[in-house]
Design a protein around this motif. Structure first.
Motif, mmCIF file in Angstrom:
data_model
loop_
_atom_site.group_PDB
_atom_site.id
_atom_site.type_symbol
_atom_site.label_atom_id
_atom_site.label_comp_id
_atom_site.label_asym_id
_atom_site.label_seq_id
_atom_site.Cartn_x
_atom_site.Cartn_y
_atom_site.Cartn_z
ATOM 1 N N VAL A 140 0.857 -1.202 0.000
ATOM 2 C CA VAL A 140 0.000 0.000 0.000
ATOM 3 C C VAL A 140 0.883 1.238 0.000
ATOM 4 N N TRP A 141 1.941 1.213 0.826
ATOM 5 C CA TRP A 141 2.795 2.404 0.977
ATOM 6 C C TRP A 141 3.769 2.558 -0.190
ATOM 7 N N LYS A 142 4.012 1.468 -0.890
ATOM 8 C CA LYS A 142 4.830 1.553 -2.106
ATOM 9 C C LYS A 142 3.983 2.238 -3.189
ATOM 10 N N SER A 149 8.970 8.563 -1.273
ATOM 11 C CA SER A 149 9.133 10.023 -1.156
ATOM 12 C C SER A 149 8.552 10.654 0.109
ATOM 13 N N PHE A 150 8.151 9.852 1.117
ATOM 14 C CA PHE A 150 7.623 10.512 2.315
ATOM 15 C C PHE A 150 8.785 10.773 3.279
ATOM 16 N N LEU A 192 10.008 9.399 7.021
ATOM 17 C CA LEU A 192 9.133 9.733 8.157
ATOM 18 C C LEU A 192 8.285 8.564 8.644
ATOM 19 N N MET A 193 8.352 7.407 7.928
ATOM 20 C CA MET A 193 7.493 6.295 8.375
ATOM 21 C C MET A 193 8.204 5.447 9.426
ATOM 22 N N HIS A 350 3.393 15.286 -4.229
ATOM 23 C CA HIS A 350 3.493 14.624 -5.547
ATOM 24 C C HIS A 350 2.128 14.221 -6.107
ATOM 25 N N TYR A 351 1.145 14.025 -5.234
ATOM 26 C CA TYR A 351 -0.165 13.557 -5.684
ATOM 27 C C TYR A 351 -1.175 14.691 -5.942
#
Ligand code: ATP
Length: 551
Positions: A140-142, A149-150, A192-193, A350-351
């Motif tokens: 999901v995070w990919k 990029s987070f 940041l994750m 980015h989104y």
């Protein structure tokens, strides 16, 4: 100039002494006191009162409260002392970026979340909710772009040596709060994750936002709830970010809660927003990206002007920003302390195709408390690519398959908490104490009930009222200290109503109710108490007309 006014309460006539006063450009009528149940009696009482020394009439006027500035450090001390918020694991010295909520804090927290959910989900036909897990598939995070990029840029100030985080494009352009430059040589990217283990070999992340599980569940939710575009999915819950420099009390935490709504729209109908016409003339202060780039200030613009200037790309985005702003206003936040800020092109996520924040005027500057993004088709498109599952839905009219366009409205609970606390901080010279003027819907305790003297019959009478009201709200039986002390203690924690039981109460089966903000008191029958309290908490009725006003 004082005059007599008649008011009907529960079918009976009551006469009041009122006075017109000017407040800014408006003339308002304020209630000075109760004059009786018939006109003759009222006339006589008024003449008597107007003849009496001025201070007699003054005594009945509402107390005037002054807004007081409170710094974030003072607020954190206040919150700890009063049982709102503690440093997490305080006996071990706390842990930066983590906080625990105490007895009053958890009530306020539940109330904020309840009001958010009611406003955004329960009262709307076009929004449903979900509650996703905190740890989910790392894919999901990919797909969302977070793995790649987070991140922020970790920098250290050359002067004060403190670490800080800045956005990647800010290196060389911004300075530390102390005025020092950041050392460019030691600057490094910082993810940041929070990583976590699953079973023996698995790995994933604690979610850094609630939005993604809304996107991954989009098709299931749409099918289960049989919603057609446009519709929204909301979620609230914990998010985790390994912030480089957690600071400013609850403002920047490593564990926090988000209250997010993603609204899905037919991409060919981005301007078919039925609410737009009603709101388009609303004027709000905004610091546009062009003004930021040219060193300009914020300006007051109508929402339609913002759309014309392309700050928003479509009417649905305008509406969701307005709706979110309205949520803060409805719960009593002063609009002079709020403004909008458009994201500059160089800081757009980015989104996002467009982004507008709501900012609050904190002691440490204007800061984001809410973010809205026009996410376009990015998220559903990326999840379609990565999962190889069709994320489009069928338009039954045109028989076309469509990938929905998304507008996001994202609130942070902790920042909303700060806003409601800071904006409610008032002082009364007359009472010589602070008053936390929270909207009654948010107040941790809705009413404090106390007998005027310590006597068994008074206490029994009070207990019955407490038992009855406790079925609906958090109310307390406050036994200790003088009446004045009990009033001020409740003023300071935001209890909107104090209910006292006296000799008359036992005879007449009624109580006196005192309003936190004005100090006015009314007499209410015990039998009517629940109904009256409900109206007062919901602000459906003016306090002075909710019962018989006591002079
Ligand atoms: P910032 O620029 O302040 O780091 P952001 O733009 O990264 O915030 P979003 O990703 O847009 O924040 O998150 C939406 C909301 O979540 C924010 O408006 C804020 O209220 C809340 N939020 C984000 N990060 C934090 C944090 N570290 N602590 C508390 N609340 C946060």
């Amino acid at each position: 100039m004082a005059f007599i006014a008649k008011q009907k309460v529960n079918g009976n006539d009551y006469y009041y002494l009122r006075k017109s006063v000017r407040e800014g450009k408006k003339v308002k009528s304020i209630c000075l006191g109760y004059l009786g149940k018939n006109k003759k009696e009222a006339q006589e009482k008024m003449e008597e009162l107007l003849k009496s020394p001025k201070r007699e009439v003054k005594r009945m006027e509402k107390d005037k409260l002054d807004r007081r500035d409170i710094s974030i450090e003072e607020l954190s001390i206040f919150c700890k002392r009063r049982g709102f918020v503690y440093p997490s694991g305080d006996i071990y010295g706390g842990l930066a970026g983590f906080w625990d909520f105490g007895p009053l804090g958890v009530e306020l927290k539940n109330n904020i979340k309840k009001e958010w959910w009611n406003f955004h989900v329960t009262r709307r036909e076009d929004v449903v909710g979900i509650d996703g897990s905190i740890i989910t598939s790392p894919l999901v995070w990919k797909a969302s772009g977070h793995v790649d990029s987070f991140s922020d840029l970790f920098v250290v100030c050359k002067k004060c040596k403190k670490p800080n985080k800045i956005d990647k494009d800010e290196l060389g352009k911004v300075r530390c709060g102390c005025g020092g430059e950041y050392d460019e040589k030691t600057a490094k990217e910082f993810g940041l994750m929070f990583k976590t283990n699953i079973g023996e070999k698995g790995e994933s992340y604690l979610r850094p936002e609630t939005a993604q599980l809304i996107f991954t569940n989009f098709k299931l939710v749409q099918e289960n709830s049989r919603k057609k575009l446009p519709f929204g999915i909301a979620q609230m819950g914990k998010s985790f970010r390994n912030e480089i420099a957690p600071r400013d009390f609850l403002f920047r935490c490593r564990e926090f809660e988000q209250m997010e709504l993603q609204y899905f729209i037919d991409p060919s109908k981005l301007d078919d927003c039925p609410f737009y016409e009603k709101i388009k003339n609303t004027k709000i202060g905004i610091w546009s990206s062009s003004s930021q780039e040219n060193g300009g200030e914020e300006e007051i613009l109508s929402l339609s002007e913002m759309l014309e200037k392309k700050i928003f790309k479509n009417k649905w985005h305008v509406y969701w920003l307005w709706n979110s702003y309205q949520w803060f206003l409805n719960l009593g936040v002063d609009k002079n302390n709020l403004r909008l800020r458009e994201h500059r092109k160089d800081e757009l996520a980015h989104y996002a195709q467009a982004a507008v924040d709501i900012e609050y005027k904190f002691h440490f500057g204007w800061k984001e408390i809410f973010g809205s993004h026009d996410r376009g088709q990015f998220d559903l498109g990326e999840h379609e690519k990565f999962s190889k599952k069709d994320m489009k839905i069928l338009d039954e009219e045109t028989h076309e398959k469509k990938l929905a366009h998304v507008i996001e409205a994202s609130f942070g609970f902790e920042r909303a908490f700060l806003v409601f606390m800071i904006d409610s901080y008032f002082f009364s010279k007359q009472r010589n104490n602070f008053i936390l003027k929270l909207h009654p819907l948010l107040s941790p305790i809705k009413a404090a009930i106390f007998p005027i003297v310590k006597r068994e019959d008074f206490e029994k009478f009070s207990e019955k009222i407490v038992d009855d009201l406790n079925k609906e709200w958090n109310v307390v039986f406050d036994r200790s200290g003088s009446i004045g002390r009990r009033y001020s203690r409740n003023d300071e924690i935001g209890t909107p109503f104090c209910i006292t039981i006296d000799e008359e109460s036992l005879k007449n089966k009624d109580v006196s109710v005192r309003d936190r903000d004005t100090k006015q008191q009314i007499r209410v029958k015990v039998l009517d108490m629940k109904e009256v309290l409900k109206k007062l908490i919901n602000k459906e009725i003016d306090f002075s007309s909710a019962g018989k006003l006591i002079i």
